[in-house]
Design an enzyme around this catalytic site. Structure first.
Site, PDB file in Angstrom:
ATOM      1  CG  ASN A 118      35.176 -15.657 -27.916  1.00 26.83           C
ATOM      2  OD1 ASN A 118      34.214 -16.396 -27.726  1.00 26.83           O
ATOM      3  ND2 ASN A 118      36.393 -16.116 -28.208  1.00 26.83           N
ATOM      4  CG  ASP A 165      41.793 -14.592 -34.679  1.00 28.64           C
ATOM      5  OD1 ASP A 165      41.897 -15.822 -34.857  1.00 28.64           O
ATOM      6  OD2 ASP A 165      40.891 -13.899 -35.181  1.00 28.64           O
ATOM      7  CG  ASP A 216      44.252 -20.903 -38.290  1.00 27.85           C
ATOM      8  OD1 ASP A 216      43.582 -21.942 -38.088  1.00 27.85           O
ATOM      9  OD2 ASP A 216      43.840 -19.959 -38.977  1.00 27.85           O
TER      10      ASP A 216
HETATM   11  O1  PMT Z   1      29.266 -21.079 -28.676  1.00 26.16           O
HETATM   12  P1  PMT Z   1      27.927 -20.478 -29.082  1.00 26.16           P
HETATM   13  O2  PMT Z   1      27.481 -19.389 -28.152  1.00 26.16           O
HETATM   14  O3  PMT Z   1      26.883 -21.529 -29.320  1.00 26.16           O
HETATM   15  O4  PMT Z   1      28.150 -19.736 -30.506  1.00 26.16           O
HETATM   16  C1  PMT Z   1      28.452 -20.477 -31.642  1.00 26.16           C
HETATM   17  C2  PMT Z   1      29.530 -19.793 -32.505  1.00 26.16           C
HETATM   18  C3  PMT Z   1      28.988 -18.515 -33.097  1.00 26.16           C
HETATM   19  C4  PMT Z   1      30.789 -19.526 -31.677  1.00 26.16           C
HETATM   20  C5  PMT Z   1      29.890 -20.839 -33.627  1.00 26.16           C
HETATM   21  O5  PMT Z   1      28.740 -21.124 -34.386  1.00 26.16           O
HETATM   22  C6  PMT Z   1      31.005 -20.329 -34.533  1.00 26.16           C
HETATM   23  O6  PMT Z   1      30.786 -19.621 -35.490  1.00 26.16           O
HETATM   24  N1  PMT Z   1      32.267 -20.731 -34.222  1.00 26.16           N
HETATM   25  C7  PMT Z   1      33.471 -20.244 -34.910  1.00 26.16           C
HETATM   26  C8  PMT Z   1      33.792 -18.864 -34.450  1.00 26.16           C
HETATM   27  C9  PMT Z   1      35.080 -18.333 -35.030  1.00 26.16           C
HETATM   28  O7  PMT Z   1      36.034 -18.232 -34.348  1.00 26.16           O
HETATM   29  O8  PMT Z   1      35.052 -18.105 -36.306  1.00 26.16           O
HETATM   30  P2  PMT Z   1      36.324 -17.511 -37.148  1.00 26.16           P
HETATM   31  O9  PMT Z   1      35.700 -17.050 -38.418  1.00 26.16           O
HETATM   32  O10 PMT Z   1      37.095 -16.514 -36.351  1.00 26.16           O
HETATM   33  O11 PMT Z   1      37.248 -18.757 -37.391  1.00 26.16           O
HETATM   34  C10 PMT Z   1      37.101 -19.605 -38.527  1.00 26.16           C
HETATM   35  C11 PMT Z   1      37.459 -21.036 -38.174  1.00 26.16           C
HETATM   36  O12 PMT Z   1      38.849 -21.113 -37.816  1.00 26.16           O
HETATM   37  C12 PMT Z   1      36.673 -21.621 -37.016  1.00 26.16           C
HETATM   38  O13 PMT Z   1      36.381 -22.972 -37.334  1.00 26.16           O
HETATM   39  C13 PMT Z   1      37.655 -21.533 -35.859  1.00 26.16           C
HETATM   40  O14 PMT Z   1      37.422 -22.565 -34.896  1.00 26.16           O
HETATM   41  C14 PMT Z   1      38.991 -21.718 -36.554  1.00 26.16           C
HETATM   42  N2  PMT Z   1      40.115 -21.056 -35.877  1.00 26.16           N
HETATM   43  C15 PMT Z   1      40.128 -19.698 -35.718  1.00 26.16           C
HETATM   44  C16 PMT Z   1      41.225 -19.113 -35.102  1.00 26.16           C
HETATM   45  C17 PMT Z   1      42.298 -19.933 -34.672  1.00 26.16           C
HETATM   46  N3  PMT Z   1      43.347 -19.411 -34.057  1.00 26.16           N
HETATM   47  N4  PMT Z   1      42.246 -21.255 -34.847  1.00 26.16           N
HETATM   48  C18 PMT Z   1      41.179 -21.833 -35.444  1.00 26.16           C
HETATM   49  O15 PMT Z   1      41.135 -23.066 -35.599  1.00 26.16           O
END
Ligand code: PMT
Length: 403
Positions: A209, A278, A306
């Site tokens: 990504n 994911d 996760d």
């Molecule tokens: O890296 P940059 O270019 O500076 O960009 C920053 C960013 C946009 C990546 C950052 O600010 C950000 O939003 N990071 C989280 C991105 C994300 O995966 O969001 P999500 O909504 O899919 O996940 C929610 C949370 O669950 C996040 O804290 C993620 O780390 C966590 N997660 C998600 C999937 C997974 N399998 N395990 C997790 O722990």
């Protein structure tokens, strides 16, 4: 401004990195610090005292035997005046003098006579830095409580590549700023994840990504500035490791899962800034996949663990801060993730169309049970400081400042 009336003495020694101190002096003056410069004789071969005098707005001292200088502010007064002493660039020769307590030039005398915290930023050829004599001298300084900053790895002015580069002016400035600030996370252990994950399809292709890691790296640096011991679990990105941060490099979501779980054992706070994939291909091909002769190629995907969810399910877990990257309905999705994943706080950002991912700035909206706060658009480094300040506030409210 944050360094108003703070008194910083910089000892510049003979090295090509001396020119970078001009930039440091400007940056410190922008923050309204009072800066005085002491140069070794060797340093004057790289930058003139007149340059530093113009930039600092103060007379520059070079010699212990300068009668006019001693009459204005003697070396002992100078040593007492300083609230912080930074020797940068610190040559191998100066490091040796400081380690052995020499007092036969102005800089070594001031360092001996000051009660202020002393910081030393070495800069030298990588082979010199690796030399056992230099390492022994640096070890002596460390044992005496001198803070040794860097050096960094990379290209050197002499053409070598390796360890020995002086930290950049902005890094030195940030360390000085942090040294004056309150450190609400001092004694706390913080784990931060950053960057993307790559899920291999075959030996040459992967699913990834757009995360650059910048946001997470900035959070790690800000947590370090706030006094925490920081472990940064980084996906595949090419960013330098923030000063003082322990870095663990991983590639896939499963590797990140394992590294985060291990690092978070006994940690106080986990900040999940990584964009974790994911899904991953259910099978990784041993050899490069060939075209399917016009037929669609189907990939079966398996769900990744996760990471933050696994932590939340543990009976004793760190204070959990997630990020939510959304392209629409940011508030609704963020609040839902906060509750569903059992987090203590979530930082929501709008991504896509040149926002959030890859770029140098960002805007966040924080949510926690019973409250929220907007952090308007700013450089990720600045935004990360504000985020860490909020995290520290909520963490200490939940855990008390002593626990
Ligand atoms: O890296 P940059 O270019 O500076 O960009 C920053 C960013 C946009 C990546 C950052 O600010 C950000 O939003 N990071 C989280 C991105 C994300 O995966 O969001 P999500 O909504 O899919 O996940 C929610 C949370 O669950 C996040 O804290 C993620 O780390 C966590 N997660 C998600 C999937 C997974 N399998 N395990 C997790 O722990």
């Amino acid at each position: 401004m944050i360094l108003r009336q703070r008194r910083i003495l910089i000892g510049v020694t003979g090295g090509i990195a001396a020119y970078k101190i001009c930039e440091l002096v400007r940056r410190l003056r922008d923050l309204e610090a009072e800066v005085r410069i002491v140069m070794t004789e060797g340093a004057t071969h790289f930058v003139t005292p007149t340059t530093f005098q113009a930039l600092s707005g103060q007379p520059v001292r070079v010699s212990l035997w300068d009668e006019a200088g001693e009459a204005a502010m003697g070396h002992i007064e100078l040593a007492k005046w300083a609230e912080r002493v930074l020797v940068a660039p610190a040559s191998a020769d100066t490091i040796a003098r400081l380690a052995h307590g020499f007092a036969n030039d102005l800089l070594s005398t001031v360092v001996l006579a000051t009660a202020a915290p002393v910081y030393v930023a070495p800069a030298m050829n990588q082979q010199m830095w690796a030399n056992l004599a230099v390492q022994a001298n640096v070890g002596t300084l460390r044992v005496r409580g001198v803070q040794v900053l860097g050096p960094a790895d990379g290209d050197q002015a002499c053409g070598d590549i390796g360890s020995g580069r002086m930290l950049e002016p902005h890094e030195l400035r940030d360390i000085l700023v942090a040294s004056f600030g309150e450190q609400p996370l001092r004694g706390r252990r913080v784990v931060v994840s950053a960057g993307p994950t790559y899920e291999d399809i075959d030996p040459v292709r992967f699913i990834g990504n757009r995360s650059s890691g910048r946001m997470g790296f900035a959070v790690a640096a800000a947590a370090r500035e706030a006094g925490a011991e920081v472990t940064l679990v980084a996906g595949p990105v090419s960013l330098p490791t923030p000063h003082g941060v322990q870095r663990i490099d991983v590639r896939s979501a499963r590797q990140m899962h394992e590294a985060v779980l291990k690092a978070s054992d006994g940690a106080d706070i986990y900040v999940g800034a990584a964009a974790v994939g994911d899904y991953r291909p259910a099978d990784v091909a041993d050899h490069k996949l060939k075209k399917a002769g016009g037929e669609p190629l189907r990939l079966e995907l398996a769900e990744n663990p996760d990471i933050i969810g696994t932590l939340a399910a543990q009976p004793r877990h760190p204070f959990l801060v997630g990020f939510a990257a959304e392209t629409r309905d940011v508030a609704t999705y963020a609040r839902d993730k906060l509750a569903r994943k059992g987090l203590d706080m979530i930082a929501a950002n709008e991504v896509g169309g040149g926002r959030g991912f890859e770029v140098a700035d960002n805007a966040l909206h924080l949510y926690w049970a019973g409250g929220d706060a907007a952090l308007p658009r700013a450089a990720k480094t600045e935004l990360a400081r504000q985020l860490v300040a909020r995290i520290a506030e909520r963490f200490l409210a939940n855990h008390g400042s002593q626990s």
